[in-house]
Design an enzyme around this catalytic site. Structure first.
Site, PDB file in Angstrom:
ATOM      1  N   ILE A 156     -27.583   0.869 -56.141  1.00 30.22           N
ATOM      2  CA  ILE A 156     -28.629   1.481 -55.331  1.00 30.22           C
ATOM      3  C   ILE A 156     -29.953   0.812 -55.638  1.00 30.22           C
ATOM      4  CG2 ILE A 156     -29.746   3.648 -54.731  1.00 30.22           C
ATOM      5  CD1 ILE A 156     -27.345   5.045 -56.036  1.00 30.22           C
ATOM      6  N   CYS A 157     -30.640   0.459 -54.588  1.00 31.76           N
ATOM      7  CA  CYS A 157     -31.950  -0.156 -54.753  1.00 31.76           C
ATOM      8  C   CYS A 157     -33.003   0.930 -54.560  1.00 31.76           C
ATOM      9  CB  CYS A 157     -32.098  -1.268 -53.719  1.00 31.76           C
ATOM     10  SG  CYS A 157     -33.635  -2.170 -53.832  1.00 31.76           S
ATOM     11  N   LEU A 158     -33.375   1.560 -55.641  1.00 31.11           N
ATOM     12  CA  LEU A 158     -34.342   2.666 -55.569  1.00 31.11           C
ATOM     13  C   LEU A 158     -35.341   2.487 -56.688  1.00 31.11           C
ATOM     14  CD1 LEU A 158     -34.920   5.379 -54.142  1.00 31.11           C
ATOM     15  CD2 LEU A 158     -33.471   6.463 -55.830  1.00 31.11           C
ATOM     16  N   PHE A 162     -35.105  -5.977 -58.370  1.00 34.20           N
ATOM     17  CA  PHE A 162     -35.174  -5.685 -56.950  1.00 34.20           C
ATOM     18  C   PHE A 162     -36.604  -5.828 -56.475  1.00 34.20           C
ATOM     19  CE2 PHE A 162     -31.013  -4.608 -56.080  1.00 34.20           C
ATOM     20  CZ  PHE A 162     -30.494  -3.720 -56.994  1.00 34.20           C
ATOM     21  N   HIS A 186     -30.323   0.172 -48.334  1.00 34.44           N
ATOM     22  CA  HIS A 186     -30.648  -0.086 -49.730  1.00 34.44           C
ATOM     23  C   HIS A 186     -29.480   0.171 -50.667  1.00 34.44           C
ATOM     24  CE1 HIS A 186     -35.232   0.574 -48.940  1.00 34.44           C
ATOM     25  NE2 HIS A 186     -34.760  -0.519 -48.398  1.00 34.44           N
TER      26      HIS A 186
END
Lengths: 156, 572
Positions: A94-96, A149, A87
């Site tokens: 950052i894919c959070l 995202f 991620h």
């Protein structure tokens, strides 16, 4: 309400100067717009303890109502790389869900973000980049907060 | 004095709304007391501080309703979870009151809460989070819904709900609009085609149920009188149900015309006549009569796909290789080797390649398809598609027997009109694209180039396909002029003869009509003749081009003047 953001950031800064969780340290916080933290991951062979990763926080005037922008940065001196994670893109984005407007709430703070990212890395078992990483890095022009995202991978 | 109860602002829950504005005053009111009694450390609270009520239900109160019991942390420092400042930093005149809207321990300033709630309800950043209802505001920790008191204006709520509904229904409405437009234009073109092939009287008879509905007033016009509206609606529904074949079939003509020109529907088309025969309704319980001449219109059109396929195969067998050879000859030699390789690999010209050549590679098939239009330029395609039968037949149920004498039994009694639904098929023959010289065709190899050519060829294909019924009809009319009168008119002329040709004219049987005497028959035959003639001309042109290509010579410069003049008498 820039007043609210600076007040809150001052308080957080005061706390950060105190005790921090292991592996997380404050690097620089000269102004109330951009901070840098260092992070290392214990107990995960993918991320050797000798490697530290640099996080950059950028706060907007409507923090904490609005989430800060958090990215990994790559440096040459001192050496900082972007950790390998399904991620985390190679440009540090950052894919959070926590960092997106959907998942963010003012109850979180810089420390909790660091802890979340640290646990996300510590619990990772796949040493790979996200799918479409090269294409994303090449063609992305948006700021991380504008990117939609799709958070659909609960396993990582 | 320490004995005075600490009058914290949070214990006073004043009533709605204006509260935040009034709160500074209230704070001011309590301030003298607060200032005098508020100790620096919360621990040194006065003795009779009110004990916290540990029951949870009090804390689920609305933010603004007055509560007799105090909140739990009334004797401790409260930290606003939004701005992180705590009650020790309260400036009595400025800090907004504290609120505890949910069972968990989170408390916050009211102003902070309102800020945060405003961001949730109207996210400034993105329009992504658009739901049908306003998003629920939940405490981030305990997920309890945070309730607000605000004046309910039902009109405002209704309007906002409508706005959200409108935003969500944008896409379906747009799709509906586009689909409806396509349907209507297909319908219109189908009508045109039917008229072209069948002529005036037959065309009118076929399409009559349709016209009434095409031009009717829309239902909302009848809103003034509900009974009329209901009547019209009922009539509309019934009409659609009865004549569904018209409503489904006529718009289908256009896409079928276009599809027939490509190889996309090749697998479907031969199946359709079978379907047609299977679903045939026999009004008189007669089996299909194959021996009768002239054949009914529906039979003719049903058989066309087979004729087309047969013609394709025949054409390819006879001329295919020659045409490819001639095409190669008009191309520069440097690309010819490429062409040869392509041929070896099985990329053959003509869409027939797929039908005939089983060893064509899969990816080549794809290429050929895309460039089907390309190959059309070479004429291979045209005859292939000329005779595609419009598979409307299964859709529209013809009245076979009644079709035969349409011309001089003017309008079949209206009682039969429903059954006498058209032998629908417009021959999908497409008018051939203008016979472009083969050299204009790009190399079969060059992928990008090929695709680029395809778009223009595609447009030509489509336009050609659409025009074919008209062209067929015109050819049929031409036949009327060219052929002897007895062949093409419906006057009963009885000439006893066993000649099969005369049976074509319908003059040797007791029946007075023959294939050529019906308008649709002439259109059909005219279309076929047109295709054949066009192909013949195409073959001839290619042959001549190849021949002329071989005989080209470059001429030397023999004149005077010009740049870089050579001394006269230059070598030849």
């Amino acid at each position: 309400m820039a007043g609210m953001s600076s007040k809150r950031l001052q308080k957080e800064l005061a706390k950060l100067h105190g005790t921090l969780p292991p592996g997380i340290s404050l690097v620089s916080a000269e102004n109330l717009r951009e901070w840098q933290m260092d992070m290392s991951i214990p107990d995960n062979p993918i991320y050797p303890p000798t490697e530290t990763y640099r996080l950059r926080f950028i706060f907007s005037p409507s923090y904490p109502i609005e989430a800060p922008e958090v990215v990994f940065v790559q440096l040459a001196n001192p050496e900082r790389k972007i950790p390998i994670h399904p991620h985390i893109y190679t440009n540090g984005i950052i894919c959070l869900d926590l960092l997106d407007s959907q998942g963010w709430s003012p109850v979180h703070n810089v420390e909790s973000i660091c802890i979340s990212i640290q646990s996300m890395l510590a619990g990772n078992t796949k040493a790979e980049r996200p799918p479409g990483d090269a294409e994303f890095v090449r063609s992305n022009r948006q700021r991380p907060r504008d990117i939609n995202f799709l958070y659909h991978d609960p396993s990582v | 004095m320490a004995s005075l109860p600490q009058r914290r602002p949070s214990q006073r829950r004043p009533s709605p709304e204006e509260e935040s504005r009034a709160s500074p005053q209230r704070n001011l009111d309590t301030s003298p007391e607060a200032q005098s009694t508020t100790p620096q450390h919360p621990q040194t609270l006065p003795i009779n501080h009110q004990t916290p009520v540990s029951t949870g239900e009090e804390r689920t109160d609305d933010v603004k309703t007055p509560a007799p019991s105090p909140t739990a942390p009334s004797d401790e420092v409260q930290t606003c979870w939004i701005c992180f400042s705590d009650s020790t930093e309260d400036i009595p005149g400025q800090t907004s009151p504290w609120r505890d809207p949910c069972p968990c321990a989170l408390v916050a300033h009211e102003a902070c809460l309102l800020d945060w709630i405003a961001d949730i309800e109207a996210p400034a950043k993105n329009s992504r989070a658009r739901t049908l209802r306003a998003p629920k505001i939940q405490c981030p920790q305990c997920k309890t819904e945070i309730k607000l008191t605000r004046s309910r204006d039902y009109l405002v709520d209704a309007v906002r709900a409508l706005e959200r509904l409108g935003a969500r229904s944008l896409t379906p409405a747009a799709l509906l609009f586009v689909g409806g437009s396509l349907y209507q234009s297909s319908l219109l073109w189908g009508v045109h085609s039917i008229y072209a092939v069948f002529g005036v009287e037959d065309g009118w008879r076929i399409l009559q149920p349709l016209f009434h509905n095409v031009l009717r007033a829309p239902l909302e016009v009848y809103a003034a009188s509900p009974r009329d509206a209901a009547d019209k609606l009922l009539g509309l529904v019934v009409d659609h149900l009865v004549h569904w074949r018209l409503y489904v079939g006529v718009p289908l003509i256009t896409p079928m015309l276009i599809l027939s020109r490509t190889h996309l529907a090749d697998s479907i088309l031969p199946v359709l006549p079978v379907l047609f025969f299977a679903t045939q309704a026999h009004p008189r319980a007669e089996p299909l009569d194959f021996t009768r001449w002239p054949p009914s219109a529906s039979l003719c059109f049903a058989v066309l796909p087979y004729i087309r396929q047969a013609y394709n195969v025949g054409y390819e067998k006879v001329w295919g290789e020659h045409i490819r050879r001639w095409a190669r000859e008009v191309q520069p030699r440097s690309t010819q080797t490429a062409t040869e390789e392509a041929d070896e690999n099985g990329v053959e010209g003509g869409m027939l390649a797929e039908a005939i050549d089983p060893d064509t590679d899969d990816d080549n098939i794809f290429e050929v398809r895309i460039d089907g239009d390309l190959w059309e330029e070479w004429g291979d395609n045209e005859e292939a598609d000329e005779e595609v039968m419009e598979p409307l037949q299964p859709v529209i149920q013809p009245q076979q027997q009644e079709q035969a004498p349409p011309l001089h039994q003017p309008p079949l009694a209206e009682t039969e009109a429903d059954h006498a639904q058209p032998p629908p098929n417009i021959p999908d023959n497409r008018p051939p694209a203008a016979a472009r010289p083969a050299p204009a065709a790009a190399q079969p190899h060059n992928h990008e180039h090929r695709l680029a050519i395809s778009t223009t060829a595609l447009a030509e294909t489509i336009l050609g396909a659409l025009l074919f019924p008209t062209l067929a009809s015109l050819s049929g009319s031409l036949l009327t002029f060219l052929l002897p009168k007895t062949w093409v008119t419906s006057l009963p002329v009885h000439i006893p003869s066993a000649n099969w040709l005369k049976s074509l004219k319908g003059t040797d049987t007791t029946r007075v009509t023959g294939l050529l005497q019906t308008k649709w028959g002439r259109s059909l035959v005219g279309g076929c003749v047109f295709v054949v003639v066009k192909d013949a001309v195409g073959v001839y042109v290619r042959w001549r081009l190849a021949g002329m290509q071989r005989g080209r010579r470059v001429r030397d410069w023999n004149g005077v003047g010009g740049v870089g003049v050579r001394p006269s008498g230059g070598d030849s």
